[in-house]
Design a protein around this motif. Structure first.
Motif, short mmCIF file in Angstrom:
data_model
loop_
_atom_site.label_atom_id
_atom_site.label_comp_id
_atom_site.label_asym_id
_atom_site.label_seq_id
_atom_site.Cartn_x
_atom_site.Cartn_y
_atom_site.Cartn_z
N UNK A 1 0.76 -1.24 0.00
CA UNK A 1 0.18 -0.07 0.47
C UNK A 1 1.01 1.09 -0.07
N UNK A 2 2.33 1.30 0.15
CA UNK A 2 3.41 2.06 -0.13
C UNK A 2 3.00 3.02 0.93
N UNK A 3 2.70 2.89 2.54
CA UNK A 3 2.79 3.05 3.52
C UNK A 3 3.66 4.66 4.15
N UNK A 4 4.62 4.60 3.63
CA UNK A 4 5.73 5.63 3.60
C UNK A 4 5.08 6.52 2.86
N UNK A 5 4.83 6.06 2.34
CA UNK A 5 4.72 7.57 1.12
C UNK A 5 3.16 8.24 1.33
N UNK A 6 2.53 8.26 1.67
CA UNK A 6 1.22 8.13 1.88
C UNK A 6 0.90 9.61 2.27
N UNK A 7 0.25 10.59 2.31
CA UNK A 7 -0.25 11.56 3.08
C UNK A 7 -0.22 11.28 3.85
N UNK A 8 -1.66 10.65 4.77
CA UNK A 8 -1.78 10.85 6.05
C UNK A 8 -3.12 9.53 5.56
N UNK A 9 -2.59 8.91 7.44
CA UNK A 9 -3.79 7.54 7.46
C UNK A 9 -5.08 7.72 8.08
N UNK A 10 -6.17 7.63 7.76
CA UNK A 10 -6.51 7.70 8.57
C UNK A 10 -7.03 6.39 9.13
N UNK A 11 -7.56 6.26 10.82
CA UNK A 11 -8.47 5.06 11.08
C UNK A 11 -9.44 5.09 11.69
N UNK A 12 -10.30 4.76 10.93
CA UNK A 12 -11.91 4.57 10.99
C UNK A 12 -12.84 3.55 12.12
N UNK A 13 -11.53 2.19 12.38
CA UNK A 13 -12.56 1.13 13.24
C UNK A 13 -12.31 1.27 14.25
N UNK A 14 -13.03 0.23 15.19
CA UNK A 14 -13.74 1.51 16.90
C UNK A 14 -12.94 -0.22 17.72
N UNK A 15 -12.67 -0.77 17.00
CA UNK A 15 -11.97 -2.30 18.05
C UNK A 15 -11.19 -1.72 18.64
N UNK A 16 -10.85 -1.89 20.07
CA UNK A 16 -10.06 -1.23 20.54
C UNK A 16 -8.39 -2.03 20.76
N UNK A 17 -9.01 -3.27 20.66
CA UNK A 17 -7.62 -4.19 20.33
C UNK A 17 -7.18 -3.83 19.28
N UNK A 18 -7.77 -4.08 18.18
CA UNK A 18 -7.07 -4.01 16.45
C UNK A 18 -6.27 -2.25 16.61
N UNK A 19 -7.40 -1.51 16.98
CA UNK A 19 -7.11 -0.25 16.99
C UNK A 19 -5.24 0.28 17.02
#
Length: 541
Positions: free
Chosen positions: A462-480
């Motif tokens: 997903x080329x995470x290191x060259x992304x503009x930003x990461x948006x996290x919308x998940x609500x599961x606390x453990x996965x978060x």
């Protein structure tokens, strides 16, 4: 004669003290109400009469009306698979299995065993929907599936009650009974539909002009109780009439105000219902048959859990199937009414009735603990799959994206974020581990990929290191917590936009670095997350 005022004071003081104490340990108020009923029965040694039970039943009536407000007719039709397919399969499979069990274990004859078996297949609408409403999980996938099955079960109560009348009467005409029921159902639905479509708006406009909150609340109470009364007069349960009325009023603009004004009455009457359940327990019979009670609890809960899980696993992922099955593994409040009715019709003896009632109550007491720890239980199974050697990589991308947004989670909030980003015209990539949601996104033509964000290979593709930003919308606390730990550990720091509640922030974000942006709004809007993401890009430039 028992002093009513004295009983009332003891009941209220016991409920307040017990629930305040239980709340300190984050235990549900349902347990406090049941314990209050046990205390009253031990002090006064009186049985719950039919009139008192009818009053208590209106807690379920108001609950079903509130649920109906959340589902318009169009919305309800979109749930026909959850209601009619899942519900019918669950009732038939569980009912037949439990019929054989009660014949073998309790020694009931075929007619009584059939009714008891299907009554055991019912789950608790009052307990499950109250908790799912309180924690917001009613809008989750498993919440909708649980709701669909519970609605079908409430409808199934009608033929079960008719069967009790039929089996207890030797001269009953089956064809006449079925015809009468069908005609009554058509008339009831048509009558409530006419009232809801042509009269409700006019009535509310007239009442609102009076500018009186008392008259407005009184009108709501009249509508709920009136719909319940009509349903009862046509031979159906009070709660079914209330649910239909709620569905019809959901089409109006007053639904949110009605729901807010009705909440205190609903919660108080639900408390009264659970108090009556505690009052019905006869401990002498229970203690004499404790082993049988324990065996029945294990059989009913485990088999209902296994059957529902197996049915839903055919076309759902393991997590959703498990959470739905755990939600409805208990025995319901309508079962209590059926057991009492069977006893009064001499179809089962008092010993069998008490055993069944106690089994149902204990399963309902256990349920809040399960529902409040649902994510932890489900994570046990999911973590096992994440730690296995099986890799779930994101689908290969033809070209690695750059300066894009990576959105983790395609739930309701994630879908809103995607719509906002598409309007702005910024490239984006969504990672989602729920195959059903991935298929939904692909069907909409959106850039959603089936992947486990816990795997480093996924983030590289997903080329995470060259992304503009990461948006996290998940609500599961453990996965978060797990996902934030992985993103924070990347060699090249990235901007992370995340929504959390106050409790989770205290636990995990005690030390927040400059790359993590938190949206703390109580009801997070997609525009808040996207706005933070845009600011990250502006600051970089």
């Amino acid at each position: 004669m028992v002093n009513f005022l004295q009983v009332f004071l003891i009941a209220v003081s016991s409920a307040v003290i017990l629930n305040v104490f239980l709340k300190r340990f984050e235990l549900p108020t349902i347990i406090g109400y049941i314990l209050t009923g046990i205390i009253l029965s031990q002090i006064y040694h009186f049985n719950v009469d039919d009139g008192f039970l009818h009053i208590a039943e209106f807690g379920i009536v108001f609950l079903m009306f509130s649920i109906g407000l959340e589902f318009s007719l169009k919305h309800l039709m979109t749930m026909k698979k959850e209601v009619f397919l899942n519900g019918s399969l669950q009732m038939l499979s569980c009912g037949l299995v439990f019929t054989l069990f009660v014949m073998a274990i309790l020694g009931l004859v075929d007619k009584s065993a059939f009714v008891v078996g299907f009554a055991l297949a019912l789950s608790s609408t009052a307990v499950v929907l109250k908790i799912l409403n309180d924690n917001g999980d009613i809008n989750e996938q498993y919440g909708r599936k649980a709701l669909g099955i519970l609605l079908f079960q409430d409808i199934a109560v009608i033929p079960l009650l008719l069967l009790v009348d039929l089996f207890s009467s030797n001269d009953a005409n089956i064809s006449q009974l079925l015809l009468t029921t069908f005609v009554s159902a058509v008339i009831l639905i048509a009558l409530l539909y006419f009232i809801g479509k042509y009269l409700v708006d006019t009535i509310f406009r007239f009442v609102i002009r009076s500018n009186s909150q008392e008259i407005f609340i009184l009108t709501i109470l009249f509508m709920v109780i009136g719909a319940s009364f009509l349903a009862h007069k046509f031979g159906f349960s009070y709660s079914l009439g209330a649910f239909i009325a709620g569905v019809l009023i959901a089409e109006t603009e007053y639904k949110h105000k009605i729901e807010a004004d009705l909440a205190p009455f609903r919660d108080l009457l639900l408390g009264l219902f659970f108090i009556t359940m505690g009052m019905q327990i006869q401990f002498q019979i229970v203690f004499e048959n404790w082993l049988l009670v324990l065996i029945l609890i294990c059989i009913v809960c485990l088999f209902k859990l296994g059957i529902v899980f197996g049915l839903l696993l055919v076309y759902n992922n393991k997590r959703i199937a498990l959470k739905t099955a755990l939600s409805i593994a208990q025995i319901g409040e309508f079962s209590l009414a059926i057991f009492s009715l069977l006893q009064t019709r001499n179809m089962i003896d008092i010993k069998t009735s008490q055993i069944l009632i106690v089994v149902a109550i204990i399963t309902m007491i256990i349920t809040p603990f399960i529902l409040n720890n649902m994510r932890k239980i489900a994570n046990i199974f999911e973590d096992t799959s994440l730690n296995s050697n099986t890799q779930i990589p994101v689908q290969n991308l033809q070209k690695k994206p750059k300066n894009h947004y990576i959105i983790f989670g395609y739930g309701r909030l994630g879908q809103e974020v995607v719509q906002r980003i598409k309007m702005i015209g910024v490239p984006y990539l969504v990672l989602e581990s729920d195959l059903n949601l991935v298929e939904l996104g692909i069907s909409r033509g959106e850039n959603v990929h089936y992947a486990s964000a816990a795997q480093e290979e996924t983030l590289k593709i997903a080329n995470i290191e060259e992304c503009a930003a990461a948006i996290i919308t998940i609500t599961n606390e453990a996965k978060l917590e797990m996902l934030c730990g992985i993103l924070a550990g990347l060699k090249k720091p990235i901007d992370i936009i995340i929504r959390v509640d106050g409790n989770f922030e205290k636990v995990f974000f005690s030390s927040i670095d400059e790359h993590i942006r938190i949206v703390r709004t109580e009801k997070v809007l997609a525009k808040d997350l996207v706005q933070e993401a845009l600011e990250c890009v502006i600051n970089k430039n």
